[in-house]
Design a protein around this motif. Sequence first.
Motif, short mmCIF file in Angstrom:
data_model
loop_
_atom_site.label_atom_id
_atom_site.label_comp_id
_atom_site.label_asym_id
_atom_site.label_seq_id
_atom_site.Cartn_x
_atom_site.Cartn_y
_atom_site.Cartn_z
N SER A 44 0.83 -1.21 0.00
CA SER A 44 0.00 0.00 0.00
C SER A 44 0.87 1.26 0.00
CB SER A 44 -0.90 0.01 1.24
OG SER A 44 -0.09 0.15 2.40
N LEU A 45 0.23 2.40 -0.21
CA LEU A 45 0.91 3.69 -0.18
C LEU A 45 1.63 3.87 1.16
CD1 LEU A 45 1.48 6.41 -1.55
CD2 LEU A 45 -0.68 7.24 -0.64
N GLU A 46 1.00 3.41 2.21
CA GLU A 46 1.59 3.51 3.55
C GLU A 46 2.97 2.86 3.62
OE1 GLU A 46 0.54 2.07 8.11
OE2 GLU A 46 -0.90 1.71 6.50
N TYR A 47 3.16 1.79 2.84
CA TYR A 47 4.44 1.09 2.81
C TYR A 47 5.23 1.42 1.55
CZ TYR A 47 2.92 -1.35 6.92
OH TYR A 47 2.50 -1.64 8.20
N GLY A 48 4.92 2.50 0.89
CA GLY A 48 5.72 3.02 -0.22
C GLY A 48 5.42 2.47 -1.59
N CYS A 49 4.30 1.78 -1.78
CA CYS A 49 3.94 1.24 -3.09
C CYS A 49 5.07 0.37 -3.66
CB CYS A 49 3.59 2.35 -4.08
SG CYS A 49 2.20 3.38 -3.58
N LYS A 84 -1.67 4.67 -7.88
CA LYS A 84 -1.99 4.77 -9.31
C LYS A 84 -1.01 5.72 -10.00
CE LYS A 84 -5.64 5.60 -12.61
NZ LYS A 84 -7.05 5.78 -12.83
N GLY A 85 -0.50 5.26 -11.14
CA GLY A 85 0.42 6.07 -11.94
C GLY A 85 1.88 5.91 -11.56
N ARG A 86 2.16 5.29 -10.44
CA ARG A 86 3.55 5.07 -10.03
C ARG A 86 4.14 3.92 -10.83
NH1 ARG A 86 4.79 6.44 -3.89
NH2 ARG A 86 3.42 8.21 -3.69
#
Length: 135
Positions: A44-49, A84-86
Amino acid sequence: MRIIIQITAALALLLSIWAPASAESLDAKANVVNPVGFFYFYTSLEYGCESMGKPVVRVNRKPQNGTLRTEWRMSKMNSKGGCKGRPARGLAVWYTPNKGYRGPDKFGFTMSVPGLAPGASYGSAKHWSYTVNVK
């Protein structure tokens, strides 16, 4: 601590692909390479994607009238949410029908991510089955 992060990341696991479900129909064009999907597992974003690693692919059912090809490559995430987009590393899968063939075909494969905790969102492996209509 590592196991807690691994379990938390696995619970936050998001899987993005071109085809949205595990049992799919695919319309394919004759005499060309057809994209099946782009598969990636990430935190998740929380873990840096972060990518959770290169999946191991096992073809359970080979196509009778074509071939499958996979490639580990970079692409942008198309998932919902903050990632998204990363850019993400993932596994691209292509189906190529035999030259001149038109008609039905089927194939299936299983992907697992090394180190993904059993019992996570998708367990330790996920299976996809495709019914193909080559036109």
